[in-house]
Scaffold this motif. Sequence first.
Motif, PDB file in Angstrom:
ATOM      1  N   GLY A  88      12.819  21.313  21.386  1.00  0.00           N
ATOM      2  CA  GLY A  88      13.971  20.895  20.597  1.00  0.00           C
ATOM      3  C   GLY A  88      14.592  22.005  19.795  1.00  0.00           C
ATOM      4  N   ASP A  89      14.684  21.764  18.486  1.00  0.00           N
ATOM      5  CA  ASP A  89      15.444  22.670  17.649  1.00  0.00           C
ATOM      6  C   ASP A  89      14.619  23.807  17.053  1.00  0.00           C
ATOM      7  OD1 ASP A  89      13.987  20.866  16.245  1.00  0.00           O
ATOM      8  OD2 ASP A  89      15.637  20.103  15.022  1.00  0.00           O
ATOM      9  N   VAL A  90      13.343  23.906  17.394  1.00  0.00           N
ATOM     10  CA  VAL A  90      12.528  25.016  16.868  1.00  0.00           C
ATOM     11  C   VAL A  90      12.402  26.101  17.934  1.00  0.00           C
ATOM     12  CG1 VAL A  90      10.308  25.698  15.875  1.00  0.00           C
ATOM     13  CG2 VAL A  90      11.240  23.420  15.409  1.00  0.00           C
ATOM     14  N   VAL A  91      12.865  27.308  17.597  1.00  0.00           N
ATOM     15  CA  VAL A  91      12.869  28.407  18.567  1.00  0.00           C
ATOM     16  C   VAL A  91      12.114  29.607  17.990  1.00  0.00           C
ATOM     17  CG1 VAL A  91      15.036  27.745  19.712  1.00  0.00           C
ATOM     18  CG2 VAL A  91      15.119  29.200  17.665  1.00  0.00           C
ATOM     19  N   ALA A  92      11.679  30.492  18.874  1.00  0.00           N
ATOM     20  CA  ALA A  92      11.058  31.745  18.429  1.00  0.00           C
ATOM     21  C   ALA A  92      12.155  32.809  18.416  1.00  0.00           C
ATOM     22  CB  ALA A  92       9.945  32.136  19.393  1.00  0.00           C
ATOM     23  N   VAL A  93      12.238  33.542  17.321  1.00  0.00           N
ATOM     24  CA  VAL A  93      13.266  34.576  17.210  1.00  0.00           C
ATOM     25  C   VAL A  93      12.690  35.877  17.766  1.00  0.00           C
ATOM     26  CG1 VAL A  93      14.689  35.890  15.591  1.00  0.00           C
ATOM     27  CG2 VAL A  93      14.308  33.438  15.214  1.00  0.00           C
TER      28      VAL A  93
END
Length: 306
Positions: free
Chosen positions: A187-192
Motif C-alpha cells: 500500500g502506501d508504505v514505501v522504502a526510500v
Amino acid sequence: MSPSSSRPARKAVIPVAGMGTRFLPATKAVPKELLPVVDRPALQYIVEEAARAGLPEVLMVTGRNKAAIEDFFDRTPELEAALEKKGDAARLAAVQESTEVAQVHFVRQGEARGLGHAVLQAAAFVGDEPFAVLLGDDLIDARDHLLEQMLAVQAEHGGSVIALLDVGRENIDKYGAVAVEPTADGGDVVAVTGLVEKPPVEEAPSSLAIIGRYVLAPEIFDVLRETAPGRGGEIQLTDALATLVERGEPVHGVVFTGRRYDTGDKLDYLKAVVRLAAERDDLGPSFTAFLREFLSELPVEGASSS
Ligand code: G1P
C-alpha cells in the motif's frame, strides 16, 4: 537498526524562522505562521496536529522578528480575566485552548542557513530519541491521521519516515523528490532509495514529493553537522536524509492521499482558507451558500461583457 529506534517519538520540532517573503507586505510585522486560516493562525493547526499525534513537547526554531509567535503561545491573563468577567465562555475557551494544547519551547536559529540547519538547532532539545518535524506551510486535515501513521511506521521499522505526495512531474522541481521501492507492508508504505532536493523536472527520480512531515532518527543530527550547503547554498534536510539512505539506514515513506492544504503561496493560501471555511460546522453552511451565489454571478470566462 539503531538502538534509539525502539523509543517512541515524543517531541515535535517546528521550524518557523523563514522570512515569509511571499506574503509581503503582510509579513513585514506579522510572522507568516500567524496569518489566520479562517480564525486561527496556521501555526496553531500544526501544534494541534502534533498534540493529537501524541507529541505534547514542541520546539519552535525561530528567528528575528518572530517574537509574536512566543506571545501567541503564552498565557494572556488580562485578556482571559476580561473575557471571564464578560461571561464570554466560548472566546475564553478558544484563547485558553491555543496555549494549553502543548508545551511549547523556543530556540533561535541565529543565521538563516536552511531547513537542515534549523533542524540541527533542535539537537539538545531532542536528545537521543526519534522526533517529528512539521513544516508550517502544509496543513493536514484533522480527519486524516498522517503523522500517527508515520509514527507507527517508525516504531515498527526504526530509522526515519517521510511523508510523500504525488504532485505530478510538472511540479516536482518545487520539492524534495524521492526514488522509492515497494515494501512488504504494501500500500502506501514505501522504502526510500534516493532523495534529491528540487531537481529539474527531467532529472527527478519520480513525481513523489516530500511534504512537510518527517519522523527522524536522532542520527540525523550527526549527519547534518557534516552536510555541506546544497541547493540554494543552504544546508538541506533532504541531503542529510540522502546520506542516511546511502549508509543503509532505513528511510521509509508514507504516500499520503488525504486532504492537504498548502498555505505556502498566496493562491494556495486562499484556496486553503476557502476549503477550510467551507468545511466548518459553524461557518460552512452560510459560506458555501455565499460561494454558490458568488460563482453564479461571475462572468463566464471568454464571454464578452457587453
Ligand atoms: C522544504 C524541503 C523540501 C520539501 C518542502 C515541503 O522546502 O526542503 O524538500 O519538499 O519543504 O514543503 P521549502 O518549501 O522550504 O523550500
